[in-house]
Design an enzyme around this catalytic site. Structure first.
Site, short mmCIF file in Angstrom:
data_model
loop_
_atom_site.label_atom_id
_atom_site.label_comp_id
_atom_site.label_asym_id
_atom_site.label_seq_id
_atom_site.Cartn_x
_atom_site.Cartn_y
_atom_site.Cartn_z
N TYR A 121 0.84 -1.20 0.00
CA TYR A 121 0.00 0.00 0.00
C TYR A 121 0.87 1.25 0.00
O TYR A 121 2.08 1.19 0.27
CB TYR A 121 -0.93 -0.02 1.21
CG TYR A 121 -2.08 0.96 1.11
CD1 TYR A 121 -2.97 0.90 0.05
CD2 TYR A 121 -2.28 1.93 2.07
CE1 TYR A 121 -4.04 1.78 -0.06
CE2 TYR A 121 -3.34 2.82 1.99
CZ TYR A 121 -4.21 2.74 0.92
OH TYR A 121 -5.25 3.62 0.81
N SER A 250 -17.99 -2.91 -8.29
CA SER A 250 -17.31 -2.73 -7.01
C SER A 250 -18.15 -1.87 -6.08
O SER A 250 -19.16 -1.28 -6.48
CB SER A 250 -15.95 -2.06 -7.24
OG SER A 250 -16.13 -0.74 -7.73
N GLY A 251 -17.70 -1.76 -4.84
CA GLY A 251 -18.40 -0.90 -3.91
C GLY A 251 -18.41 0.55 -4.35
O GLY A 251 -19.43 1.24 -4.23
N VAL A 252 -17.28 1.02 -4.88
CA VAL A 252 -17.22 2.38 -5.39
C VAL A 252 -18.13 2.52 -6.61
O VAL A 252 -18.87 3.50 -6.75
CB VAL A 252 -15.77 2.77 -5.75
CG1 VAL A 252 -15.74 4.14 -6.44
CG2 VAL A 252 -14.90 2.80 -4.51
N ARG A 272 -16.83 -7.04 -15.73
CA ARG A 272 -16.27 -8.27 -16.31
C ARG A 272 -17.38 -9.29 -16.56
O ARG A 272 -18.35 -9.36 -15.81
CB ARG A 272 -15.22 -8.87 -15.38
CG ARG A 272 -13.95 -8.07 -15.24
CD ARG A 272 -12.96 -8.78 -14.33
NE ARG A 272 -13.47 -8.85 -12.96
CZ ARG A 272 -12.89 -9.58 -11.99
NH1 ARG A 272 -11.82 -10.31 -12.27
NH2 ARG A 272 -13.39 -9.59 -10.78
N GLY A 351 -7.44 3.07 -8.45
CA GLY A 351 -7.03 1.69 -8.21
C GLY A 351 -6.40 1.11 -9.46
O GLY A 351 -6.41 1.72 -10.53
N LEU A 377 -8.37 8.56 -1.04
CA LEU A 377 -9.31 9.02 -0.03
C LEU A 377 -8.60 9.36 1.28
O LEU A 377 -8.97 10.33 1.95
CB LEU A 377 -10.39 7.96 0.22
CG LEU A 377 -11.45 8.32 1.26
CD1 LEU A 377 -12.28 9.52 0.81
CD2 LEU A 377 -12.35 7.12 1.56
#
Length: 446
Positions: A121, A250-252, A272, A351, A377
């Site tokens: 990260y 995705s969550g986003v 996908r 990402g 973020l």
């Protein structure tokens, strides 16, 4: 392992009160333990009678009020399944001034948490000896819903029973309990004046990362709402302003779809292919029901015909500009976003799930005057703490009103007796294959 009883514990044993005893009584020592961990407070779970006739039982708190807690920790970087372990410790009932004791209700595992454990990260955590582990360690996790159990002197904004979330990153949420010093600054009470009314732990636990990322990216780089207003005023627009995103499941992605719909925007969403055509169509319908305008598969998106379809089928012959693209995949997928954007458009990258590099193309930067931005973020939150609180409460209010749905979750029950392997596997599986939802630890009696 040698077990010894202090005088207080022996007195408790003599009166038959050892069951559930914690704190100053039962100590465990191990030849392999360091001095800092030689007095870790432990209990045995429903053990058979000992030679002295005593039966040791585990309780979450004993007569002296100590709270028994567990946490996932790691002392070196690597794959979660290899480096995570469960650490058990006790928390004194005597809280320092300005502190609160909280217990976990629900905590999700995000890709960034796994990357942190792997050491890949953007910021590496500092290993600390303060947890009482045999080696300096870290508790992973940045997001979760907690309940205030007790409050120390000097705490002004929190009371017992309040639901709270971490106000800053790096909190370490994958634990059953936490003693939080300087609690008024480190914790945010949920829901403003309405508190937790009408909310679930799952909604609260997942509000501060994915929905907030989507909110900021739709707001901060292109003024899509004003673009919509201008288009209607000129009589050239066939609807609200467009944005394009990959990773739409995705969550986003799900958050962006819903916020975009609420704000009158239109979205083109790339997903996908699933294992069967039926599963793919089911996913498309699910996102359309959330508010997506268009959903295409990655194969459709990467096809040479896509940019022409974009013009002919959706953007009114190109009269409705596509000014914003959200990228969490990278590689060929990101390159197609660049080809799809209108002149002076912006691609925001948050990402790189494909782990494929994406070179910044010279031609589009010059001739289309595109702009490339990165969104993180954590950095934004540190720079804008008050705006973060306002945004979170706004999203929670949408949830309370039934206008915004939390992302699907794969719930993993974390009780006191949950095996370590179950917890480790849940973290490890965060980045593996197609998932029916985000992994979330839901805490039972701990």
């Amino acid at each position: 392992m040698k077990t010894t009883l202090t005088p207080v514990a022996r007195a408790a044993a003599a009166t038959g009160r050892l069951s559930g005893y914690y704190g100053h009584g039962l100590r465990t020592t191990s030849p392999s333990s360091s001095s800092s961990s030689s007095f870790l407070l432990r209990t045995a779970a429903a053990a058979a009678p000992t030679a002295s006739g005593l039966i040791f039982r585990r309780h979450k708190s004993g007569p002296y009020g100590y709270t028994q807690a567990k946490a996932l920790v790691f002392s070196r970087f690597g794959e979660p399944a290899d480096v995570l372990s469960v650490h058990q410790h006790s928390i004194s009932p005597s809280l320092p001034d300005g502190s609160v004791l909280i217990r976990a209700l629900a905590c999700p595992v995000n890709p960034a948490d796994v990357n942190t454990i792997q050491g890949t990260y953007g910021v590496k955590p500092k290993f600390s000896p303060l947890l009482g582990t045999s080696e300096p360690s870290v508790i992973p996790g940045n997001e979760g819903c907690f309940e205030v159990v007790s409050v120390g002197n000097g705490v002004r904004g929190l009371k017992k029973g309040d639901w709270v979330i971490p106000a800053t990153t790096g909190f370490g949420t994958l634990r059953t309990h936490a003693l939080v010093e300087d609690a008024d600054k480190k914790l945010m009470k949920v829901g403003g004046d309405k508190g937790k009314e009408g909310l679930t732990p799952l909604q609260v636990a997942t509000v501060s990362v994915n929905p907030c990322s989507a909110y900021r990216m739709l707001k901060d780089y292109v003024d899509l709402i004003q673009l919509s207003v201008d288009g209607f005023a000129k009589g050239t627009a066939s609807g609200g302003a467009w944005f394009l995103q990959n990773g739409a499941n995705s969550g986003v992605g799900r958050s962006a779809i819903q916020l975009g719909k609420l704000w009158g925007l239109r979205s083109i969403n790339v997903v996908r292919e699933r294992n069967t055509p039926e599963e793919t169509e089911g996913l498309k319908k699910e996102l359309m029901d959330l508010g997506a305008t268009v959903v295409v598969t990655e194969n459709e998106f990467l096809d040479r015909s896509f940019t022409q379809r974009l013009k002919d089928e959706w953007t009114n012959g190109g009269k409705d500009p596509l000014m914003l693209g959200l990228n969490c995949v990278g590689g060929k997928n990101a390159a197609q976003i660049v080809r799809s954007l209108s002149p002076k458009g912006v691609m925001v990258t948050y990402g790189g799930m494909s782990r494929q590099s994406f070179p910044f193309p010279t031609g589009p930067q010059i001739f289309k005057r595109l702009r490339f931005e990165g969104f993180w973020l954590s950095a934004w939150s540190e720079e804008n703490p008050e705006e973060k609180k306002r945004m979170i409460n706004e999203i929670l209010e949408l949830m309370r009103e039934g206008k915004f749905k939390a992302a699907p979750a794969q719930e993993v029950t974390w009780s006191w007796d949950t095996e370590e392997k179950v917890l480790k596997d849940a973290v490890q599986g965060t980045l593996e294959g197609f998932r029916s939802g985000k992994g979330v630890f839901v805490f039972a009696e701990t």
